[in-house]
Write a protein that holds these residues in place. Structure first.
Motif, PDB file in Angstrom:
ATOM      1  N   LEU A  92       0.839  -1.201   0.000  1.00  0.00           N
ATOM      2  CA  LEU A  92       0.000   0.000   0.000  1.00  0.00           C
ATOM      3  C   LEU A  92       0.872   1.248   0.000  1.00  0.00           C
ATOM      4  O   LEU A  92       1.785   1.372   0.798  1.00  0.00           O
ATOM      5  N   TYR A  93       0.558   2.189  -0.893  1.00  0.00           N
ATOM      6  CA  TYR A  93       1.299   3.447  -0.902  1.00  0.00           C
ATOM      7  C   TYR A  93       0.987   4.268   0.346  1.00  0.00           C
ATOM      8  O   TYR A  93       1.834   4.992   0.835  1.00  0.00           O
ATOM      9  N   GLN A  94      -0.228   4.158   0.851  1.00  0.00           N
ATOM     10  CA  GLN A  94      -0.603   4.852   2.085  1.00  0.00           C
ATOM     11  C   GLN A  94      -1.036   3.813   3.115  1.00  0.00           C
ATOM     12  O   GLN A  94      -2.217   3.484   3.212  1.00  0.00           O
ATOM     13  N   PRO A  95      -0.083   3.303   3.898  1.00  0.00           N
ATOM     14  CA  PRO A  95      -0.437   2.275   4.886  1.00  0.00           C
ATOM     15  C   PRO A  95      -1.343   2.836   5.972  1.00  0.00           C
ATOM     16  O   PRO A  95      -1.391   4.043   6.198  1.00  0.00           O
ATOM     17  N   GLU A  96      -2.025   1.939   6.618  1.00  0.00           N
ATOM     18  CA  GLU A  96      -2.951   2.328   7.678  1.00  0.00           C
ATOM     19  C   GLU A  96      -2.198   2.892   8.869  1.00  0.00           C
ATOM     20  O   GLU A  96      -1.065   2.503   9.157  1.00  0.00           O
ATOM     21  N   VAL A  97      -2.867   3.810   9.586  1.00  0.00           N
ATOM     22  CA  VAL A  97      -2.281   4.381  10.793  1.00  0.00           C
ATOM     23  C   VAL A  97      -2.599   3.428  11.941  1.00  0.00           C
ATOM     24  O   VAL A  97      -3.760   3.193  12.260  1.00  0.00           O
ATOM     25  N   GLY A  98      -1.545   2.888  12.575  1.00  0.00           N
ATOM     26  CA  GLY A  98      -1.752   1.981  13.691  1.00  0.00           C
ATOM     27  C   GLY A  98      -0.579   1.042  13.856  1.00  0.00           C
ATOM     28  O   GLY A  98       0.205   0.829  12.933  1.00  0.00           O
ATOM     29  N   GLY A  99      -0.450   0.503  15.062  1.00  0.00           N
ATOM     30  CA  GLY A  99       0.610  -0.454  15.340  1.00  0.00           C
ATOM     31  C   GLY A  99       1.997   0.131  15.171  1.00  0.00           C
ATOM     32  O   GLY A  99       2.307   1.222  15.636  1.00  0.00           O
ATOM     33  N   ALA A 100       2.835  -0.604  14.485  1.00  0.00           N
ATOM     34  CA  ALA A 100       4.220  -0.166  14.271  1.00  0.00           C
ATOM     35  C   ALA A 100       4.295   1.040  13.348  1.00  0.00           C
ATOM     36  O   ALA A 100       5.284   1.771  13.353  1.00  0.00           O
ATOM     37  N   ASN A 101       3.266   1.264  12.556  1.00  0.00           N
ATOM     38  CA  ASN A 101       3.262   2.410  11.645  1.00  0.00           C
ATOM     39  C   ASN A 101       3.110   3.744  12.370  1.00  0.00           C
ATOM     40  O   ASN A 101       3.342   4.789  11.764  1.00  0.00           O
ATOM     41  N   ILE A 103       4.945   4.996  14.582  1.00  0.00           N
ATOM     42  CA  ILE A 103       6.263   5.637  14.635  1.00  0.00           C
ATOM     43  C   ILE A 103       6.546   6.333  13.306  1.00  0.00           C
ATOM     44  O   ILE A 103       7.064   7.452  13.277  1.00  0.00           O
ATOM     45  N   LEU A 104       6.208   5.690  12.207  1.00  0.00           N
ATOM     46  CA  LEU A 104       6.441   6.288  10.899  1.00  0.00           C
ATOM     47  C   LEU A 104       5.557   7.505  10.649  1.00  0.00           C
ATOM     48  O   LEU A 104       5.978   8.478  10.036  1.00  0.00           O
ATOM     49  N   TRP A 105       4.323   7.448  11.138  1.00  0.00           N
ATOM     50  CA  TRP A 105       3.394   8.550  10.910  1.00  0.00           C
ATOM     51  C   TRP A 105       3.692   9.744  11.810  1.00  0.00           C
ATOM     52  O   TRP A 105       3.642  10.892  11.374  1.00  0.00           O
ATOM     53  N   PHE A 106       3.963   9.487  13.091  1.00  0.00           N
ATOM     54  CA  PHE A 106       4.086  10.585  14.049  1.00  0.00           C
ATOM     55  C   PHE A 106       5.508  10.826  14.549  1.00  0.00           C
ATOM     56  O   PHE A 106       5.754  11.801  15.240  1.00  0.00           O
ATOM     57  N   GLY A 107       6.440   9.955  14.225  1.00  0.00           N
ATOM     58  CA  GLY A 107       7.827  10.105  14.660  1.00  0.00           C
ATOM     59  C   GLY A 107       8.462  11.428  14.252  1.00  0.00           C
ATOM     60  O   GLY A 107       9.052  12.121  15.091  1.00  0.00           O
ATOM     61  N   PRO A 108       8.367  11.830  12.993  1.00  0.00           N
ATOM     62  CA  PRO A 108       8.982  13.103  12.598  1.00  0.00           C
ATOM     63  C   PRO A 108       8.410  14.309  13.353  1.00  0.00           C
ATOM     64  O   PRO A 108       9.147  15.227  13.719  1.00  0.00           O
ATOM     65  N   VAL A 109       7.114  14.297  13.614  1.00  0.00           N
ATOM     66  CA  VAL A 109       6.496  15.404  14.351  1.00  0.00           C
ATOM     67  C   VAL A 109       7.028  15.443  15.786  1.00  0.00           C
ATOM     68  O   VAL A 109       7.359  16.514  16.304  1.00  0.00           O
TER      69      VAL A 109
END
Length: 168
Positions: A92-101, A103-109
């Motif tokens: 998926l180009y836009q993976p779901e928000v949740g679990g291990a993801n 960190i990828l979604w909110f880590g930079p913020v």
């Protein structure tokens, strides 16, 4: 001779175009869903191309799977879940928000907030500490006394410097 070569090249190129599969859908809505889905799915072999853009064999297989699933009446989410089970979140180009993801979604913020907090704290500390570097009158007098006692005060001259004389 050239005419035969050009004619054969034209014939072979026409045959290669004709070999493309023609997909027939039940409705134009299903066709739009198909093209939308194949743009949203990543080729596992090419890594940075959608299965619509890729010429890899696996992309062709995935396009056929999507086509079959749409004709069978599966929803977009069901098709994505089916492919996700087989190939993981990478498909998926836009993976779901949740679990291990998360960190990828909110880590930079979070990292940017931490950096901004550290910078603000250092600037505040530097601004509040600017006046602390100055000596009071009493401290200045004590420093001058210590310098006079050690003989390093500018008003104290020693005979050592005067006795050296000139080298001539």
């Amino acid at each position: 001779m050239r005419a035969i070569i050009y004619t054969s090249l034209l014939l072979f190129s026409a045959l290669s175009i004709a070999s493309k599969d023609v997909l027939t859908f039940k409705s134009s809505k299903d066709e739009a869903r198909y093209y939308q889905l194949i743009e949203q799915l990543r080729c596992p072999k090419c890594l940075n191309q959608s299965i619509a853009d890729s010429n890899a064999g696996i992309s062709e297989d995935l396009r056929n799977i999507v086509y079959e699933k749409i004709n069978q009446g599966h929803s977009n989410e069901a098709i994505k879940q089916f492919l996700k089970q087989r190939y993981g979140d990478f498909i998926l180009y836009q993976p779901e928000v949740g679990g291990a993801n998360l960190i990828l979604w909110f880590g930079p913020v979070i990292v940017m907030l931490i950096v901004a907090t550290v910078v603000v704290m250092r600037l505040r500390k530097k601004a509040s500490g600017a006046g602390k570097g100055e000596l009071t009158d009493e401290q200045q007098k004590q420093v001058e006394q210590l310098l006079k006692q050690s003989g390093r005060h500018p008003s104290v001259t020693t005979d050592k410097n005067e006795d050296k004389g000139s080298p001539l």
